[in-house]
Scaffold this motif. Structure first.
Motif, PDB file in Angstrom:
ATOM      1  N   VAL A  11     -26.275 -44.598   8.277  1.00 26.57           N
ATOM      2  CA  VAL A  11     -25.743 -45.924   8.603  1.00 26.57           C
ATOM      3  C   VAL A  11     -24.255 -45.860   8.952  1.00 26.57           C
ATOM      4  N   LEU A  12     -23.547 -44.879   8.404  1.00 23.09           N
ATOM      5  CA  LEU A  12     -22.116 -44.743   8.713  1.00 23.09           C
ATOM      6  C   LEU A  12     -21.881 -44.625  10.214  1.00 23.09           C
ATOM      7  N   SER A  13     -22.858 -44.009  10.918  1.00 22.33           N
ATOM      8  CA  SER A  13     -22.684 -43.829  12.362  1.00 22.33           C
ATOM      9  C   SER A  13     -22.775 -45.142  13.128  1.00 22.33           C
ATOM     10  N   GLU A  14     -23.248 -46.206  12.478  1.00 21.26           N
ATOM     11  CA  GLU A  14     -23.301 -47.520  13.118  1.00 21.26           C
ATOM     12  C   GLU A  14     -21.966 -48.256  13.011  1.00 21.26           C
ATOM     13  N   PHE A  15     -21.109 -47.795  12.100  1.00 18.41           N
ATOM     14  CA  PHE A  15     -19.802 -48.435  11.889  1.00 18.41           C
ATOM     15  C   PHE A  15     -18.703 -47.373  11.889  1.00 18.41           C
ATOM     16  N   PRO A  16     -18.550 -46.639  12.992  1.00 19.22           N
ATOM     17  CA  PRO A  16     -17.651 -45.482  12.998  1.00 19.22           C
ATOM     18  C   PRO A  16     -16.183 -45.823  12.710  1.00 19.22           C
ATOM     19  N   TYR A  47     -14.474 -34.186   3.493  1.00 16.50           N
ATOM     20  CA  TYR A  47     -15.243 -35.068   4.378  1.00 16.50           C
ATOM     21  C   TYR A  47     -16.702 -35.125   3.930  1.00 16.50           C
ATOM     22  N   ARG A  48     -17.218 -34.008   3.497  1.00 14.57           N
ATOM     23  CA  ARG A  48     -18.585 -33.986   2.964  1.00 14.57           C
ATOM     24  C   ARG A  48     -18.673 -34.831   1.697  1.00 14.57           C
ATOM     25  N   TYR A  49     -17.687 -34.704   0.840  1.00 13.61           N
ATOM     26  CA  TYR A  49     -17.694 -35.422  -0.437  1.00 13.61           C
ATOM     27  C   TYR A  49     -17.800 -36.925  -0.226  1.00 13.61           C
ATOM     28  N   TYR A  50     -17.049 -37.471   0.718  1.00 15.62           N
ATOM     29  CA  TYR A  50     -17.090 -38.907   0.954  1.00 15.62           C
ATOM     30  C   TYR A  50     -18.475 -39.360   1.419  1.00 15.62           C
ATOM     31  N   GLN A  51     -19.127 -38.550   2.217  1.00 18.41           N
ATOM     32  CA  GLN A  51     -20.476 -38.898   2.665  1.00 18.41           C
ATOM     33  C   GLN A  51     -21.471 -38.860   1.512  1.00 18.41           C
ATOM     34  N   VAL A  52     -21.382 -37.834   0.684  1.00 20.71           N
ATOM     35  CA  VAL A  52     -22.273 -37.732  -0.478  1.00 20.71           C
ATOM     36  C   VAL A  52     -22.073 -38.926  -1.393  1.00 20.71           C
ATOM     37  N   LEU A  53     -20.818 -39.312  -1.568  1.00 21.16           N
ATOM     38  CA  LEU A  53     -20.491 -40.440  -2.431  1.00 21.16           C
ATOM     39  C   LEU A  53     -21.127 -41.730  -1.912  1.00 21.16           C
ATOM     40  N   GLU A  91     -14.941 -48.398  10.963  1.00 25.21           N
ATOM     41  CA  GLU A  91     -14.799 -48.731   9.545  1.00 25.21           C
ATOM     42  C   GLU A  91     -14.870 -47.465   8.689  1.00 25.21           C
ATOM     43  N   TRP A  92     -15.784 -46.563   9.048  1.00 24.40           N
ATOM     44  CA  TRP A  92     -15.911 -45.278   8.341  1.00 24.40           C
ATOM     45  C   TRP A  92     -14.624 -44.471   8.471  1.00 24.40           C
ATOM     46  N   LYS A  93     -14.089 -44.387   9.648  1.00 20.94           N
ATOM     47  CA  LYS A  93     -12.837 -43.641   9.891  1.00 20.94           C
ATOM     48  C   LYS A  93     -11.703 -44.195   9.020  1.00 20.94           C
ATOM     49  N   ASN A  94     -11.589 -45.506   8.988  1.00 24.69           N
ATOM     50  CA  ASN A  94     -10.513 -46.120   8.208  1.00 24.69           C
ATOM     51  C   ASN A  94     -10.674 -45.854   6.718  1.00 24.69           C
ATOM     52  N   LYS A  95     -11.920 -45.898   6.235  1.00 28.13           N
ATOM     53  CA  LYS A  95     -12.174 -45.646   4.821  1.00 28.13           C
ATOM     54  C   LYS A  95     -11.848 -44.192   4.450  1.00 28.13           C
ATOM     55  N   VAL A  96     -12.239 -43.251   5.319  1.00 24.39           N
ATOM     56  CA  VAL A  96     -11.950 -41.840   5.059  1.00 24.39           C
ATOM     57  C   VAL A  96     -10.441 -41.625   4.942  1.00 24.39           C
ATOM     58  N   GLU A  97      -9.689 -42.199   5.854  1.00 24.86           N
ATOM     59  CA  GLU A  97      -8.227 -42.050   5.827  1.00 24.86           C
ATOM     60  C   GLU A  97      -7.632 -42.724   4.597  1.00 24.86           C
ATOM     61  N   GLU A  98      -8.182 -43.883   4.232  1.00 27.92           N
ATOM     62  CA  GLU A  98      -7.691 -44.596   3.041  1.00 27.92           C
ATOM     63  C   GLU A  98      -7.948 -43.781   1.776  1.00 27.92           C
ATOM     64  N   ILE A 157     -14.106 -38.296  15.070  1.00 29.60           N
ATOM     65  CA  ILE A 157     -13.590 -38.600  13.725  1.00 29.60           C
ATOM     66  C   ILE A 157     -13.596 -37.351  12.856  1.00 29.60           C
ATOM     67  N   TYR A 158     -14.701 -36.619  12.911  1.00 28.60           N
ATOM     68  CA  TYR A 158     -14.833 -35.390  12.102  1.00 28.60           C
ATOM     69  C   TYR A 158     -13.830 -34.329  12.539  1.00 28.60           C
ATOM     70  N   GLU A 159     -13.733 -34.101  13.827  1.00 26.77           N
ATOM     71  CA  GLU A 159     -12.842 -33.062  14.340  1.00 26.77           C
ATOM     72  C   GLU A 159     -11.377 -33.398  14.103  1.00 26.77           C
TER      73      GLU A 159
END
Length: 534
Positions: free
Chosen positions: A456-461, A485-491, A463-470, A294-296
């Motif tokens: 916890v994001l790593s438990e729902f990869p 990508y860092r900003y979304y995690q901090v948020l 869903e996390w991927k879809n949210k990042v793209e959204e 997802i990150y790459e």
């Protein structure tokens, strides 16, 4: 017996009296020891106390020596011990550091010249404290000669520097001094803490310096000491032994970053617990391959962690420590490139007892140079932590944003997860030792709750991927995708009670710090003017 500590950050707004007023609160929490930030005289207004200006006095802003002794006595009365943080490696470059001011006035004739770690080959002390180059500062009238009583001083904002002699004008006056002023972007002629010009190294390995710098702090009835930046010292093992000879069986805890397979080599009771922090951090991460992907895919980058760290170390040496490394290379009789490559290759914070890292010295040039000049290599070891910390902690951890909950002090991002069995094996090795089990410190990047929410994001990869793209499709920010990508995690990790102005400002300042630490599009040394993050 030490069972649990509570660290207190002392300053003028939370002083010894405030601690005394809350002693029963700490007692009721079940802690056995209070773990106090430095208490020696620090720069006026210091919020942390690690910028000591006088080893002979307890900080007046905290309440002074009488109040500190009352705190210790009162704590002991109700069964609370005291672990005191001390800073042997450096002092503040400050006009109120009277030992240093004596050196600026007297030069090498000062009795305190050997107190500090100056480069003796330099006739004049280089003081890089100016906001701009010297000519610009003078043209703006910011340097002034003032008289105080019978003596003359050089005044520059908060600075008041001693003058040996006054000349015909400001330039002539400066020529007559034992020091040279220059821009903060230049290197000083003394060992410093990391790349901080206003923190000067102390020669605590010299017996007379150890005695003078520790006579006050070791005369107090505390139960143990936490040693700041032990790896910056010339001879950490000698320091521990010198300390032990005076304090006997009191607790000694060292601030030491251990690699994941590295054992503590120092004769202390333990560390401040970054190893525990990172082992426990790795229990809560899942789906590594998916999270990598997802990150790459989002950033369109695939990073080799080991190679990236090596390259960043070389960059940091070139940008921040080239003067010091060139100087040491000359003393060792090898090229700058050879020494830079060696330092970039080393995979631990520092070596001890002139140990050569063989796999980083394939041509044996470092080993042969060390045989010729062992003292130069011993000095080199003092700079290893600065290179490692500035490259890894203060750069790579802000560049590699796959799952930033594990981007912590003392981490190794080549490790993503450990099993509970591995964690138990680690803990079994610590049985019977007095070493801290930290989960958060004053130096960690994030608090425990923020780290856990990000993990916890790593438990729902998916869903996390879809949210990042959204979110990207909605915001489409004019920043790199890596920073985004860092900003979304901090948020996600820090969001709690809505987008208050305070929360938005904290997020903004975190992101400005993050992109400057990453040193790709901007940095602290070369800032983008009027940076806007909405």
């Amino acid at each position: 017996m030490i069972s649990a500590t509570y660290r207190l950050q002392l300053n003028k707004n939370f002083n010894f009296g405030d601690v005394i007023d809350n002693l029963w609160y700490f007692k009721d929490l079940g802690v056995s020891h209070l773990y106090l930030s430095p208490v020696l005289m620090a720069s006026p207004g210091s919020n942390h106390g690690y910028d000591v200006i006088d080893h002979s006095r307890i900080n007046d802003e905290l309440g002074g020596e009488k109040e500190y002794r009352r705190l210790i006595e009162t704590a002991h009365t109700i069964g609370l011990g005291i672990i005191q943080d001390i800073v042997p490696n450096h002092m503040a470059v400050n006009s109120l550091n009277w030992r240093l001011m004596d050196v600026l006035k007297m030069g090498k004739k000062s009795k305190y010249y050997t107190y500090f770690d100056f480069f003796p080959e330099d006739d004049k002390i280089r003081l890089p404290i100016l906001g701009e180059d010297l000519d610009t500062v003078i043209s703006k009238g910011l340097l002034k000669i003032v008289k105080d009583g019978d003596e003359y001083f050089l005044e520059y904002f908060k600075w008041k520097l001693p003058l040996t002699e006054v000349g015909n004008d400001i330039y002539d006056t400066l020529q007559k001094q034992n020091y040279t002023l220059m821009s903060w972007k230049n290197p000083p002629s003394y060992r410093r803490f990391f790349d901080v010009n206003t923190l000067i190294g102390v020669n605590v390995e010299k017996d007379h310096v150890f005695q003078e710098s520790h006579s006050k702090i070791l005369d107090l009835d505390v139960d143990g000491y936490r040693i700041d930046h032990i790896d910056g010292l010339y001879d950490p093992e000698k320091y521990i032994n010198d300390l032990r000879s005076i304090i006997k069986n009191k607790i000694i805890i060292v601030e030491k970053i251990l690699g994941f397979q590295e054992e503590l080599k120092l004769n202390s009771d333990g560390t401040t617990g970054y190893d525990f922090l990172n082992y426990s951090n790795l229990l809560f991460n899942f789906n590594q391959e998916i999270m990598d992907s997802i990150y790459e895919n989002f950033t369109a980058e695939k990073i080799s962690i080991s190679e990236s760290i090596k390259k960043i170390k070389a960059q940091i040496i070139d940008e921040l420590f080239s003067y010091e490394v060139k100087r040491l290379a000359s003393q060792l009789g090898i090229s700058y490139d050879i020494l830079r490559d060696y330092l970039s290759c080393i995979d631990v914070y520092r070596t001890y007892a002139n140990q050569i890292v063989k796999e980083c010295d394939k041509t044996n040039e470092i080993e042969e140079a060390t045989k010729r000049n062992p003292e130069a290599y011993t000095k080199l070891q003092q700079y290893m932590p600065a290179v490692y910390a500035k490259a890894y902690e203060d750069t790579f951890l802000f560049r590699y944003n796959r799952l930033i909950s594990i981007n912590e002090v003392g981490s190794d991002l080549r490790y993503y997860k450990i099993s509970p069995d591995q964690f138990h094996v680690f803990n079994q090795k610590r049985r019977g030792k007095i070493t801290l089990n930290a989960t958060s410190t004053h130096d960690t990047k994030f608090s425990e709750d923020v780290r856990m929410k990000i993990s916890v994001l790593s438990e729902f990869p998916e869903e996390w991927k879809n949210k990042v793209e959204e979110w990207h499709s909605i915001i489409n920010p004019k920043v790199s995708r890596n920073d985004e990508y860092r900003y979304y995690q901090v948020l996600v990790g820090s969001f709690y009670e809505g987008f208050s102005n305070d929360f938005k400002e904290r997020i903004k300042q975190h992101m400005i710090k993050s992109v400057r630490e990453a040193k790709i599009n901007t940095s602290w040394r070369n800032q983008i003017k009027n940076m806007k993050i909405e």
